[in-house]
Design a protein around this motif. Structure first.
Motif: not given
Length: 271
Positions: A208-228
Protein backbone atom coordinates in the motif's frame (compact mmCIF):
# COMPACT_ATOMS: atom_id res chain seq x y z
CA UNK A 1 22.57 12.43 29.26
CA UNK A 2 22.50 11.15 32.82
CA UNK A 3 20.93 7.71 33.23
CA UNK A 4 18.62 9.08 35.94
CA UNK A 5 17.53 12.21 34.06
CA UNK A 6 13.75 12.56 33.75
CA UNK A 7 11.36 14.57 31.60
CA UNK A 8 8.70 16.85 33.18
CA UNK A 9 6.34 13.88 33.56
CA UNK A 10 8.80 11.86 35.61
CA UNK A 11 9.76 9.44 32.82
CA UNK A 12 13.39 8.35 32.69
CA UNK A 13 14.87 9.54 29.39
CA UNK A 14 17.21 6.55 29.22
CA UNK A 15 14.22 4.19 29.24
CA UNK A 16 12.28 6.36 26.79
CA UNK A 17 15.24 6.37 24.39
CA UNK A 18 15.43 2.58 24.37
CA UNK A 19 11.68 2.22 23.92
CA UNK A 20 11.79 4.53 20.88
CA UNK A 21 14.73 2.56 19.47
CA UNK A 22 13.00 -0.80 19.99
CA UNK A 23 9.59 0.25 18.68
CA UNK A 24 11.30 2.04 15.81
CA UNK A 25 13.28 -1.01 14.68
CA UNK A 26 10.24 -3.28 15.01
CA UNK A 27 7.99 -0.94 13.03
CA UNK A 28 10.37 0.28 10.32
CA UNK A 29 9.47 -2.31 7.67
CA UNK A 30 5.81 -1.37 8.04
CA UNK A 31 6.67 1.88 6.28
CA UNK A 32 9.67 0.84 4.22
CA UNK A 33 9.36 -2.78 3.24
CA UNK A 34 5.89 -4.26 3.53
CA UNK A 35 4.51 -0.89 2.45
CA UNK A 36 6.10 2.34 1.26
CA UNK A 37 5.81 5.74 2.89
CA UNK A 38 5.94 8.66 0.47
CA UNK A 39 6.98 11.76 2.43
CA UNK A 40 6.66 15.39 1.36
CA UNK A 41 7.86 18.50 3.15
CA UNK A 42 10.16 16.99 5.77
CA UNK A 43 12.71 19.77 5.19
CA UNK A 44 10.37 21.90 7.33
CA UNK A 45 11.18 19.78 10.40
CA UNK A 46 14.86 20.71 10.49
CA UNK A 47 14.08 24.43 10.86
CA UNK A 48 11.60 24.20 13.73
CA UNK A 49 12.37 25.42 17.26
CA UNK A 50 13.17 22.79 19.88
CA UNK A 51 9.94 23.34 21.76
CA UNK A 52 6.41 24.81 21.60
CA UNK A 53 5.60 23.12 18.29
CA UNK A 54 2.17 21.55 17.80
CA UNK A 55 1.64 19.07 14.97
CA UNK A 56 -2.00 18.65 13.94
CA UNK A 57 -3.03 15.78 11.71
CA UNK A 58 -5.96 13.76 10.46
CA UNK A 59 -6.17 10.36 12.11
CA UNK A 60 -6.47 6.90 10.55
CA UNK A 61 -5.25 4.36 13.15
CA UNK A 62 -4.59 4.48 16.88
CA UNK A 63 -0.82 3.90 16.77
CA UNK A 64 0.55 3.55 13.22
CA UNK A 65 0.05 7.26 12.49
CA UNK A 66 2.05 8.55 15.43
CA UNK A 67 4.72 5.86 15.00
CA UNK A 68 5.27 7.06 11.42
CA UNK A 69 5.65 10.60 12.74
CA UNK A 70 8.39 9.53 15.15
CA UNK A 71 10.19 7.95 12.18
CA UNK A 72 9.76 10.94 9.85
CA UNK A 73 10.68 13.58 12.45
CA UNK A 74 13.83 11.82 13.64
CA UNK A 75 14.91 10.98 10.09
CA UNK A 76 14.49 14.63 9.07
CA UNK A 77 16.44 15.84 12.09
CA UNK A 78 19.30 13.53 11.14
CA UNK A 79 19.47 15.06 7.65
CA UNK A 80 17.28 12.71 5.61
CA UNK A 81 14.90 14.65 3.37
CA UNK A 82 11.60 12.92 2.61
CA UNK A 83 13.12 9.54 3.49
CA UNK A 84 13.30 7.09 6.38
CA UNK A 85 15.95 4.93 4.74
CA UNK A 86 18.33 3.34 7.24
CA UNK A 87 16.78 3.19 10.70
CA UNK A 88 20.05 4.35 12.28
CA UNK A 89 18.47 7.79 12.73
CA UNK A 90 16.76 6.37 15.83
CA UNK A 91 20.01 5.75 17.67
CA UNK A 92 19.88 9.30 19.05
CA UNK A 93 16.16 10.16 18.81
CA UNK A 94 14.60 13.44 19.82
CA UNK A 95 13.32 12.65 23.31
CA UNK A 96 11.00 15.63 23.81
CA UNK A 97 8.36 14.49 21.29
CA UNK A 98 4.95 13.84 22.80
CA UNK A 99 1.58 12.82 21.44
CA UNK A 100 -1.93 13.35 22.80
CA UNK A 101 -3.82 10.09 23.32
CA UNK A 102 -6.91 8.88 25.14
CA UNK A 103 -6.14 7.70 28.66
CA UNK A 104 -8.52 4.78 28.18
CA UNK A 105 -6.57 3.57 25.15
CA UNK A 106 -3.12 3.96 26.69
CA UNK A 107 -4.12 2.09 29.86
CA UNK A 108 -5.59 -0.86 27.96
CA UNK A 109 -2.64 -3.23 28.38
CA UNK A 110 1.09 -3.72 28.95
CA UNK A 111 2.06 -2.89 25.35
CA UNK A 112 0.09 0.37 25.27
CA UNK A 113 1.51 1.36 28.66
CA UNK A 114 5.02 0.97 27.27
CA UNK A 115 4.04 3.02 24.22
CA UNK A 116 2.62 5.65 26.57
CA UNK A 117 5.98 5.84 28.36
CA UNK A 118 7.59 6.63 25.01
CA UNK A 119 5.72 9.94 24.84
CA UNK A 120 1.97 9.92 25.44
CA UNK A 121 0.17 12.81 27.09
CA UNK A 122 -2.92 10.95 28.21
CA UNK A 123 -6.24 12.81 28.32
CA UNK A 124 -9.78 11.85 29.28
CA UNK A 125 -12.27 11.84 26.43
CA UNK A 126 -15.17 14.18 27.15
CA UNK A 127 -17.55 12.51 24.71
CA UNK A 128 -16.91 8.75 24.80
CA UNK A 129 -15.71 6.10 27.23
CA UNK A 130 -15.55 2.32 26.72
CA UNK A 131 -17.50 2.62 23.49
CA UNK A 132 -20.37 4.57 25.04
CA UNK A 133 -21.36 8.18 24.61
CA UNK A 134 -20.70 10.32 27.70
CA UNK A 135 -20.76 13.98 28.60
CA UNK A 136 -18.13 15.25 30.99
CA UNK A 137 -16.31 18.49 31.59
CA UNK A 138 -12.80 18.93 30.24
CA UNK A 139 -10.24 17.95 32.85
CA UNK A 140 -8.14 21.12 33.38
CA UNK A 141 -5.12 18.94 34.19
CA UNK A 142 -5.23 17.55 30.64
CA UNK A 143 -4.78 21.01 29.10
CA UNK A 144 -2.12 21.78 31.69
CA UNK A 145 -0.18 18.63 30.80
CA UNK A 146 -0.31 19.46 27.10
CA UNK A 147 1.06 22.89 27.99
CA UNK A 148 3.89 21.26 29.96
CA UNK A 149 4.69 19.05 26.97
CA UNK A 150 4.72 22.06 24.62
CA UNK A 151 7.04 23.94 26.95
CA UNK A 152 9.40 20.96 26.92
CA UNK A 153 9.22 20.04 23.24
CA UNK A 154 6.96 18.99 20.36
CA UNK A 155 3.41 17.70 20.66
CA UNK A 156 1.43 15.67 18.12
CA UNK A 157 -2.35 15.84 18.28
CA UNK A 158 -5.24 14.53 16.22
CA UNK A 159 -7.85 17.25 16.73
CA UNK A 160 -10.79 15.22 15.42
CA UNK A 161 -10.32 12.76 18.27
CA UNK A 162 -11.38 9.84 16.06
CA UNK A 163 -10.09 7.78 13.16
CA UNK A 164 -13.30 8.34 11.19
CA UNK A 165 -12.76 10.79 8.29
CA UNK A 166 -14.41 14.21 8.08
CA UNK A 167 -15.55 14.31 11.69
CA UNK A 168 -15.61 17.78 13.30
CA UNK A 169 -12.49 19.27 14.86
CA UNK A 170 -12.69 19.39 18.66
CA UNK A 171 -12.52 22.94 20.00
CA UNK A 172 -10.06 21.94 22.69
CA UNK A 173 -7.20 22.07 20.20
CA UNK A 174 -8.07 25.65 19.25
CA UNK A 175 -8.17 26.64 22.94
CA UNK A 176 -4.71 25.13 23.41
CA UNK A 177 -3.41 27.07 20.41
CA UNK A 178 -4.79 30.35 21.73
CA UNK A 179 -3.46 29.72 25.23
CA UNK A 180 0.06 28.45 24.49
CA UNK A 181 0.67 30.07 21.06
CA UNK A 182 2.69 27.21 19.55
CA UNK A 183 4.05 26.94 16.04
CA UNK A 184 1.30 24.87 14.36
CA UNK A 185 2.39 22.39 11.67
CA UNK A 186 -0.36 20.58 9.72
CA UNK A 187 0.20 17.02 8.53
CA UNK A 188 -2.01 15.11 6.09
CA UNK A 189 -1.69 11.32 5.97
CA UNK A 190 -3.34 8.65 3.87
CA UNK A 191 -3.09 4.92 3.24
CA UNK A 192 -2.75 3.93 6.90
CA UNK A 193 -6.27 2.62 7.36
CA UNK A 194 -5.76 0.42 4.31
CA UNK A 195 -2.38 -0.82 5.53
CA UNK A 196 -3.27 -1.57 9.15
CA UNK A 197 -6.11 -2.58 11.40
CA UNK A 198 -7.89 0.12 13.39
CA UNK A 199 -5.36 0.01 16.21
CA UNK A 200 -2.47 0.23 13.76
CA UNK A 201 -0.75 -2.82 15.24
CA UNK A 202 -1.60 -5.53 12.70
CA UNK A 203 -0.82 -5.33 8.99
CA UNK A 204 -4.00 -5.76 6.95
CA UNK A 205 -2.54 -5.46 3.47
CA UNK A 206 0.91 -5.15 1.94
CA UNK A 207 2.03 -3.04 -1.00
CA UNK A 208 0.00 0.00 0.00
CA UNK A 209 1.13 3.56 -0.69
CA UNK A 210 1.18 5.52 2.54
CA UNK A 211 1.41 9.26 2.02
CA UNK A 212 2.71 11.75 4.58
CA UNK A 213 2.60 15.45 3.77
CA UNK A 214 4.06 18.07 6.10
CA UNK A 215 2.79 21.58 5.42
CA UNK A 216 4.15 25.02 6.22
CA UNK A 217 3.31 26.48 9.66
CA UNK A 218 -0.15 27.99 9.92
CA UNK A 219 -0.40 31.77 10.17
CA UNK A 220 -2.54 32.38 13.25
CA UNK A 221 -3.48 35.59 15.03
CA UNK A 222 -3.47 34.11 18.53
CA UNK A 223 -5.03 37.15 20.15
CA UNK A 224 -7.71 38.13 17.67
CA UNK A 225 -8.82 34.98 15.87
CA UNK A 226 -11.74 33.22 17.52
CA UNK A 227 -11.79 29.56 18.50
CA UNK A 228 -14.24 28.94 15.65
CA UNK A 229 -11.93 30.61 13.13
CA UNK A 230 -8.98 28.54 14.28
CA UNK A 231 -11.07 25.35 14.11
CA UNK A 232 -12.02 26.13 10.52
CA UNK A 233 -8.39 26.88 9.66
CA UNK A 234 -7.37 23.50 11.10
CA UNK A 235 -10.09 21.70 9.13
CA UNK A 236 -8.78 23.11 5.87
CA UNK A 237 -5.14 22.55 6.82
CA UNK A 238 -5.54 18.83 7.51
CA UNK A 239 -8.02 18.51 4.62
CA UNK A 240 -10.96 17.48 6.76
CA UNK A 241 -13.27 20.42 6.10
CA UNK A 242 -16.72 19.31 4.85
CA UNK A 243 -16.07 21.12 1.55
CA UNK A 244 -13.54 18.41 0.66
CA UNK A 245 -16.47 15.99 0.41
CA UNK A 246 -17.62 17.92 -2.65
CA UNK A 247 -14.38 16.92 -4.34
CA UNK A 248 -14.38 13.36 -3.02
CA UNK A 249 -18.01 12.21 -2.55
CA UNK A 250 -18.71 10.40 0.69
CA UNK A 251 -20.07 7.47 -1.29
CA UNK A 252 -16.74 7.10 -3.07
CA UNK A 253 -14.89 7.13 0.24
CA UNK A 254 -17.15 4.42 1.59
CA UNK A 255 -16.59 2.28 -1.48
CA UNK A 256 -12.82 2.67 -1.13
CA UNK A 257 -12.99 1.65 2.50
CA UNK A 258 -15.18 -1.36 1.71
CA UNK A 259 -13.01 -2.69 -1.09
CA UNK A 260 -9.71 -1.80 0.60
CA UNK A 261 -8.09 -1.30 -2.78
CA UNK A 262 -4.34 -1.22 -3.15
CA UNK A 263 -2.92 2.06 -4.31
CA UNK A 264 0.02 1.77 -6.68
CA UNK A 265 3.12 3.89 -6.75
CA UNK A 266 6.09 3.90 -9.09
CA UNK A 267 8.65 3.60 -6.28
CA UNK A 268 12.02 2.34 -7.54
CA UNK A 269 14.04 2.64 -4.38
CA UNK A 270 15.76 -0.19 -2.59
CA UNK A 271 15.03 -1.21 0.97
Amino acid sequence: MGILKKNPFGHYLFIKKWLIRIFGVLSHRRYRGFNELKIEGSEIIKNLPDNNVLFVSNHQTYFADVTAMFHVFNAALSGRVDSIKNVGYLWQPKLNIYYVAAKETMNAGFLTRMMAYAGAVSVERTWREKGKEVQREVNPDDHKNIGIALKDGWVITFPQGTTKPFKPIRKGTAHIIKQYKPVVIPIVIDGFRRSFDKKGLRIRKKGILQSFQIKEPLVIDYENESVEEIVEKLEYAIEQHPSFLKVIPREALEVMEELNKTRTWDYEGEY
